[in-house]
Design a protein around this motif. Sequence first.
Motif, PDB file in Angstrom:
ATOM      1  N   LYS A  77       0.153  -1.049   0.034  1.00  0.00           N
ATOM      2  CA  LYS A  77      -0.298   0.234  -0.060  1.00  0.00           C
ATOM      3  C   LYS A  77       0.867   0.985  -0.062  1.00  0.00           C
ATOM      4  O   LYS A  77       0.214   2.420  -0.320  1.00  0.00           O
ATOM      5  CB  LYS A  77      -1.272  -0.078   1.323  1.00  0.00           C
ATOM      6  N   ASP A  78       2.505   1.001   0.079  1.00  0.00           N
ATOM      7  CA  ASP A  78       2.971   2.488   0.478  1.00  0.00           C
ATOM      8  C   ASP A  78       4.726   1.898  -0.099  1.00  0.00           C
ATOM      9  O   ASP A  78       4.887   0.498  -0.733  1.00  0.00           O
ATOM     10  CB  ASP A  78       2.920   2.621   1.659  1.00  0.00           C
ATOM     11  N   THR A  79       5.303   3.158  -0.875  1.00  0.00           N
ATOM     12  CA  THR A  79       5.994   3.222  -1.698  1.00  0.00           C
ATOM     13  C   THR A  79       7.348   2.619  -0.418  1.00  0.00           C
ATOM     14  O   THR A  79       7.290   3.040   0.716  1.00  0.00           O
ATOM     15  CB  THR A  79       6.728   4.403  -2.191  1.00  0.00           C
ATOM     16  N   GLY A  80       8.687   1.999  -1.438  1.00  0.00           N
ATOM     17  CA  GLY A  80       9.899   2.178  -0.294  1.00  0.00           C
ATOM     18  C   GLY A  80      10.355   0.629  -0.276  1.00  0.00           C
ATOM     19  O   GLY A  80       9.632  -0.515  -0.837  1.00  0.00           O
ATOM     20  N   TYR A  81      10.481   0.097   1.216  1.00  0.00           N
ATOM     21  CA  TYR A  81      11.198  -1.646   1.008  1.00  0.00           C
ATOM     22  C   TYR A  81      10.039  -1.614   1.694  1.00  0.00           C
ATOM     23  O   TYR A  81      10.072  -1.252   3.323  1.00  0.00           O
ATOM     24  CB  TYR A  81      12.547  -1.003   1.230  1.00  0.00           C
ATOM     25  N   HIS A  82      10.315  -3.710   1.210  1.00  0.00           N
ATOM     26  CA  HIS A  82       9.108  -4.628   2.566  1.00  0.00           C
ATOM     27  C   HIS A  82      10.073  -5.094   2.578  1.00  0.00           C
ATOM     28  O   HIS A  82      10.127  -6.083   1.874  1.00  0.00           O
ATOM     29  CB  HIS A  82       8.020  -4.630   2.064  1.00  0.00           C
TER      30      HIS A  82
END
Length: 301
Positions: A77-82
Amino acid sequence: MITETKFGCRDTVDSMIVVYPRTETAIGIKVVDLCLNQNEFDFYDNSLIDFGSFNDQWLIDGQTYDDKGALTNINFKDTGYHMVRLTTKTDYGCTDTIFDSVYVAMEPKAILVVTDSNQCLGYNEFTLECQSVAFGTNSLTSRSNWKFEDGTTAYAKIVPGKSFSASGKFWTRLIAETTLGCLDSTEVTLEVFEDPDATITPDNAVQCFTGNSFDFTTKNVWTNTSIGINQDWDFGDGTNKKSVASQPDEVFNKTYASAGSYLVTHIVTSAQGCADTATTNVDVVSSPAADFTMNKDTACF
């Protein structure tokens, strides 16, 4: 194991030890789409074991998945590293855990700037500029991608003189793209106004002063009846005329008060600011003066 006393008495006991294997845990990742709006990832359990069996458990963004083997169509649901964690447990209780991560990128924002979105056909030249932006650590590709309704394309940051060969409304699309392949697009409508036609034709460009009467015919001055026009006439002798109507083959009449050459100017301006000018020359020549004399007014038969 062997035990012995100081008197040389001995005893022996045997026991078997079994070392069970642990899995070699491995994660496989397929990036279907890493851009936020359509992001999709597939995760695969590529773990191996020498013998026996094992179960797995995934932990992705706080959500656990037991004994799935493969996880497909996972989105964030959001950006960046997961973070992605995979834990395996054998049928003998041996465990192993491995971590990995995936990156979700933000789409850019396509921004299109046009100086004047409405222009007249005769000299339409639209100046378009790409002011698109990327977010975070993302960056835009080095070229801008333009598409126009007339089938043409452009790839510069600034398109200085886009023109269309006909009047009408035309969509213009700008596509912004990051180096990671994320896209955004925006459109504007450019309108090209119809130009009036000021062409005039005199019925007879050279006439005698006596009885001179010039008819100037216009041809299809204006076809768009929903838009008003102004017609301005300058007949070259200091007189002029105005008209706000337009009919096919419309005729304007002019009679000159003296002989001479005259430049007739016809200017047509639409309510949208588009104009056309036409000129023609006419000549009014002096009429001869008939006269005669006689030596006497009577004579014998």
